[in-house]
Design a protein around this motif. Structure first.
Motif, mmCIF file in Angstrom:
data_model
loop_
_atom_site.group_PDB
_atom_site.id
_atom_site.type_symbol
_atom_site.label_atom_id
_atom_site.label_comp_id
_atom_site.label_asym_id
_atom_site.label_seq_id
_atom_site.Cartn_x
_atom_site.Cartn_y
_atom_site.Cartn_z
ATOM 1 N N CYS A 129 0.880 3.315 -3.531
ATOM 2 C CA CYS A 129 0.064 2.145 -3.199
ATOM 3 C C CYS A 129 -1.195 2.620 -2.496
ATOM 4 O O CYS A 129 -1.140 3.533 -1.674
ATOM 5 C CB CYS A 129 0.840 1.190 -2.294
ATOM 6 N N CYS A 133 -1.363 0.447 4.375
ATOM 7 C CA CYS A 133 -0.793 -0.231 5.551
ATOM 8 C C CYS A 133 -0.130 0.807 6.452
ATOM 9 O O CYS A 133 0.635 1.658 5.979
ATOM 10 C CB CYS A 133 0.210 -1.303 5.129
ATOM 11 N N CYS A 136 3.864 1.489 6.556
ATOM 12 C CA CYS A 136 4.548 1.511 5.262
ATOM 13 C C CYS A 136 4.640 2.927 4.693
ATOM 14 O O CYS A 136 3.633 3.636 4.584
ATOM 15 C CB CYS A 136 3.791 0.608 4.294
ATOM 16 N N GLY A 178 3.923 -0.751 -4.077
ATOM 17 C CA GLY A 178 2.700 -1.277 -4.679
ATOM 18 C C GLY A 178 2.313 -2.669 -4.227
ATOM 19 O O GLY A 178 3.119 -3.428 -3.705
HETATM 20 S S1 SF4 Z 1 3.377 -1.257 -0.548
HETATM 21 FE FE1 SF4 Z 1 2.794 -3.165 0.522
HETATM 22 S S2 SF4 Z 1 3.045 -2.694 2.712
HETATM 23 FE FE2 SF4 Z 1 3.023 -0.748 1.585
HETATM 24 S S3 SF4 Z 1 0.868 -0.035 1.669
HETATM 25 FE FE3 SF4 Z 1 1.163 -1.196 -0.232
HETATM 26 S S4 SF4 Z 1 0.567 -3.314 0.286
HETATM 27 FE FE4 SF4 Z 1 0.905 -2.230 2.220
#
Ligand code: SF4
Length: 370
Positions: A129, A133, A136, A178
């Protein structure tokens, strides 16, 4: 081979266009693509594809041979390959890792519901992703690639195929690896297939798209999905500077703009969104955070005419080097009592499978470690 040598294997031909995956097509799309196939036949074919994962060579009952064989030449039925199944030792969560045809690893989680025999499939929509964040584990992978809709759909089909006898997949959450709004076309196709009675037949009210929020993507999603599909927005913090430190997309896609879209949608559909709040000790669990979240909910209520649902999530640490810790239970209680006491439905979301890195924010961690 020297410059002047003739080619040994004939001229290089352009690659054939990739065949469409049958599992990502709806009955009316098959009718549109295959001359002579009628809607009833197309429904039978779609049902077969989702039951068997393939199109049998022998023409099935109830479908005429010529259009069926034409269809088999037009579409493919690729699969993910199971590489690991990790049941948690502490709760009934199970994490799955699948390999895509190019070797990319895709993780999904089977989440048990309270009602015996009912499960939710938590699926990934990207490999890694790019949203960054701070709390995460998937973010540590960075964005590696988008998943095609068939790769998302196949996670559900594969989880369904491994259920205990007599069980069923009750719902699907886009909460794995993601950001769904960053792979919107594939996610929208997936939602249509999930909710199609001839395909996976999941009730739209049991489908949840979990997002950190991208304004244009959210607007498009809300105007395209079935009315009862639920949106879960990751709040991080209701204090803008704190949210920005946790969710970098706050800079381009501030919470206020995302909530305005959700409020307008809720006013139209009467379906309340979920506000997901991961409690991080000493970071977003203070009384000031409760006050800011209360004000945010009041603003939403005034704009939408209905209460959002608040989902409080206990943080799962990402390793010994993780700067974040879970908020103490008494802080979770303070959020629940003070916000729930004002009429907002508050749930504590149990995020299980922490021992096998299946919990919220943990997918992709083992891949990031290499
Ligand atoms: S998977 Fe969700 S929480 Fe993790 S970085 Fe991506 S958008 Fe952010």
């Amino acid at each position: 081979m020297g410059r002047g040598d003739p080619p040994r294997h004939g001229p290089v031909l352009p690659p054939l266009p990739a065949m469409e995956s049958a599992s990502a097509l709806l009955p009316h799309e098959l009718v549109h693509r295959v001359p002579g196939l009628d809607v009833a036949e197309a429904r039978r074919v779609v049902s077969l594809v989702h039951r068997l994962g393939e199109l049998p060579a022998v023409t099935p009952a109830g479908v005429r041979r010529a259009p069926y064989q034409a269809l088999r030449r037009l579409v493919s039925t690729p699969h993910l390959t199971l590489v690991e199944e990790r049941p948690s030792a502490i709760d009934p969560f199970v994490k799955y890792a699948f390999a895509a045809p190019d070797g990319a690893i895709v993780e999904a989680v089977r989440i048990p519901l309270e009602r015996p025999g009912r499960f939710v499939a938590c699926v990934s929509c990207q490999v890694g992703c790019g949203m960054g964040c701070a709390f995460c584990g998937t973010a540590r992978l960075g964005h590696r690639r988008q998943l095609a809709s068939w790769e998302i759909i196949d996670q559900v089909r594969q989880l369904r195929g491994r259920l205990p006898a007599g069980s069923r997949i009750h719902g699907v959450v886009f909460q794995g690896m993601g950001e769904p709004l960053a792979n919107l076309a594939a996610v929208l196709t997936t939602i249509r297939v999930l909710c199609e009675p001839a395909a996976l037949a999941i009730d739209a009210c049991n489908v949840t798209v979990s997002t950190a929020g991208l304004v244009p993507g959210l607007a498009e999603l809300l105007s395209s999905i079935p009315r009862r599909v639920r949106i879960a927005l990751s709040i991080g913090s209701a204090i803008p500077a704190r949210r920005l430190a946790l969710i970098p997309s706050e800079r381009q896609h501030p919470l206020a703009g995302l909530l305005a879209l959700l409020a307008a949608h809720a006013r139209r559909t009467r379906v309340a969104p979920v506000l997901s709040y991961t409690l991080l000790g000493g970071v977003n669990d203070t009384d000031e955070d409760i006050a800011a979240l209360t004000a945010l909910i009041d603003g939403f209520l005034a704009a939408a005419g209905l209460q959002p649902r608040l989902s409080l999530i206990t943080y799962n640490r990402l390793g010994v080097d993780d700067p974040f810790v879970p908020a103490p239970p008494e802080r979770l209680d303070a959020f629940r009592e003070r916000i729930g006491g004002r009429g907002t439905p508050v749930v504590r979301r149990y995020s299980g499978g922490g021992d096998v890195e299946a919990a919220c924010g943990q997918l992709g961690l083992s891949l990031a470690r290499g």
